[in-house]
Design a protein around this motif. Structure first.
Motif, PDB file in Angstrom:
ATOM      1  N   ASP A  36      16.942  35.436   3.072  1.00  0.00           N
ATOM      2  CA  ASP A  36      18.055  36.356   2.839  1.00  0.00           C
ATOM      3  C   ASP A  36      18.210  36.665   1.354  1.00  0.00           C
ATOM      4  OD1 ASP A  36      18.902  33.756   2.333  1.00  0.00           O
ATOM      5  OD2 ASP A  36      20.966  34.122   3.000  1.00  0.00           O
ATOM      6  N   THR A  37      17.873  35.709   0.492  1.00  0.00           N
ATOM      7  CA  THR A  37      17.899  35.972  -0.951  1.00  0.00           C
ATOM      8  C   THR A  37      16.807  36.960  -1.335  1.00  0.00           C
ATOM      9  OG1 THR A  37      18.706  33.725  -1.294  1.00  0.00           O
ATOM     10  CG2 THR A  37      17.898  34.891  -3.222  1.00  0.00           C
ATOM     11  N   SER A  38      15.619  36.783  -0.773  1.00  0.00           N
ATOM     12  CA  SER A  38      14.522  37.715  -1.042  1.00  0.00           C
ATOM     13  C   SER A  38      14.872  39.123  -0.566  1.00  0.00           C
ATOM     14  CB  SER A  38      13.242  37.254  -0.342  1.00  0.00           C
ATOM     15  OG  SER A  38      12.787  36.059  -0.899  1.00  0.00           O
ATOM     16  N   LEU A  43      16.634  44.786  -1.742  1.00  0.00           N
ATOM     17  CA  LEU A  43      17.659  45.825  -1.636  1.00  0.00           C
ATOM     18  C   LEU A  43      18.217  46.193  -2.998  1.00  0.00           C
ATOM     19  CD1 LEU A  43      19.532  44.649   1.572  1.00  0.00           C
ATOM     20  CD2 LEU A  43      18.013  46.603   1.328  1.00  0.00           C
ATOM     21  N   TRP A  44      18.436  45.195  -3.839  1.00  0.00           N
ATOM     22  CA  TRP A  44      18.923  45.455  -5.201  1.00  0.00           C
ATOM     23  C   TRP A  44      17.914  46.288  -5.994  1.00  0.00           C
ATOM     24  CZ3 TRP A  44      16.455  43.313  -9.560  1.00  0.00           C
ATOM     25  CH2 TRP A  44      17.076  43.595 -10.766  1.00  0.00           C
ATOM     26  N   SER A  45      16.637  45.963  -5.864  1.00  0.00           N
ATOM     27  CA  SER A  45      15.592  46.689  -6.574  1.00  0.00           C
ATOM     28  C   SER A  45      15.536  48.154  -6.133  1.00  0.00           C
ATOM     29  CB  SER A  45      14.246  46.010  -6.322  1.00  0.00           C
ATOM     30  OG  SER A  45      13.210  46.718  -6.928  1.00  0.00           O
ATOM     31  N   MET A  50      16.786  54.031  -6.698  1.00  0.00           N
ATOM     32  CA  MET A  50      17.394  55.254  -6.178  1.00  0.00           C
ATOM     33  C   MET A  50      18.534  55.753  -7.064  1.00  0.00           C
ATOM     34  SD  MET A  50      15.536  56.134  -3.770  1.00  0.00           S
ATOM     35  CE  MET A  50      16.511  57.507  -3.238  1.00  0.00           C
ATOM     36  N   SER A  51      19.323  54.844  -7.621  1.00  0.00           N
ATOM     37  CA  SER A  51      20.418  55.288  -8.492  1.00  0.00           C
ATOM     38  C   SER A  51      19.876  55.927  -9.765  1.00  0.00           C
ATOM     39  CB  SER A  51      21.357  54.132  -8.819  1.00  0.00           C
ATOM     40  OG  SER A  51      20.691  53.136  -9.551  1.00  0.00           O
ATOM     41  N   ARG A  52      18.781  55.404 -10.302  1.00  0.00           N
ATOM     42  CA  ARG A  52      18.169  56.032 -11.481  1.00  0.00           C
ATOM     43  C   ARG A  52      17.640  57.420 -11.147  1.00  0.00           C
ATOM     44  NH1 ARG A  52      14.779  51.003 -14.094  1.00  0.00           N
ATOM     45  NH2 ARG A  52      16.592  49.902 -14.883  1.00  0.00           N
ATOM     46  N   ARG A  53      17.001  57.551  -9.993  1.00  0.00           N
ATOM     47  CA  ARG A  53      16.480  58.864  -9.599  1.00  0.00           C
ATOM     48  C   ARG A  53      17.602  59.870  -9.380  1.00  0.00           C
ATOM     49  NH1 ARG A  53      11.423  57.973  -5.533  1.00  0.00           N
ATOM     50  NH2 ARG A  53      10.127  56.862  -7.018  1.00  0.00           N
ATOM     51  N   LEU A  54      18.673  59.432  -8.746  1.00  0.00           N
ATOM     52  CA  LEU A  54      19.804  60.336  -8.518  1.00  0.00           C
ATOM     53  C   LEU A  54      20.478  60.727  -9.821  1.00  0.00           C
ATOM     54  CD1 LEU A  54      21.327  58.758  -5.302  1.00  0.00           C
ATOM     55  CD2 LEU A  54      20.139  60.941  -5.493  1.00  0.00           C
TER      56      LEU A  54
END
Length: 67
Positions: A36-38, A43-45, A50-54
């Motif tokens: 679950d940590t992996s 998901l964080w990565s 995606m936030s950088r692309r947006l």
């Protein structure tokens, strides 16, 4: 029956995704003991990617107003 190499039509999508994952330092090695940590780190990565692309797309689409 010989085993011949067959290229998968969309394999490049998977290969690019793995390359994007490995841009995150924490995903280069398997440091996490729990799955679950992996999963959370993956998901964080992808959220960061995606936030950088947006953000880049949004900056390019803002109209410039003349004063």
């Amino acid at each position: 029956m010989s085993a011949a190499f067959r290229s998968c039509p969309r394999r490049w999508v998977v290969e690019r995704s793995f390359a994007w994952f490995l841009r995150s330092r924490r995903l280069v090695r398997d440091y996490e003991r729990r799955t679950d940590t992996s999963e959370a780190v993956i998901l964080w990565s992808m959220t960061t990617l995606m936030s950088r692309r947006l953000a880049v797309q949004h900056q390019g689409s803002v109209p410039v107003r003349a004063a």
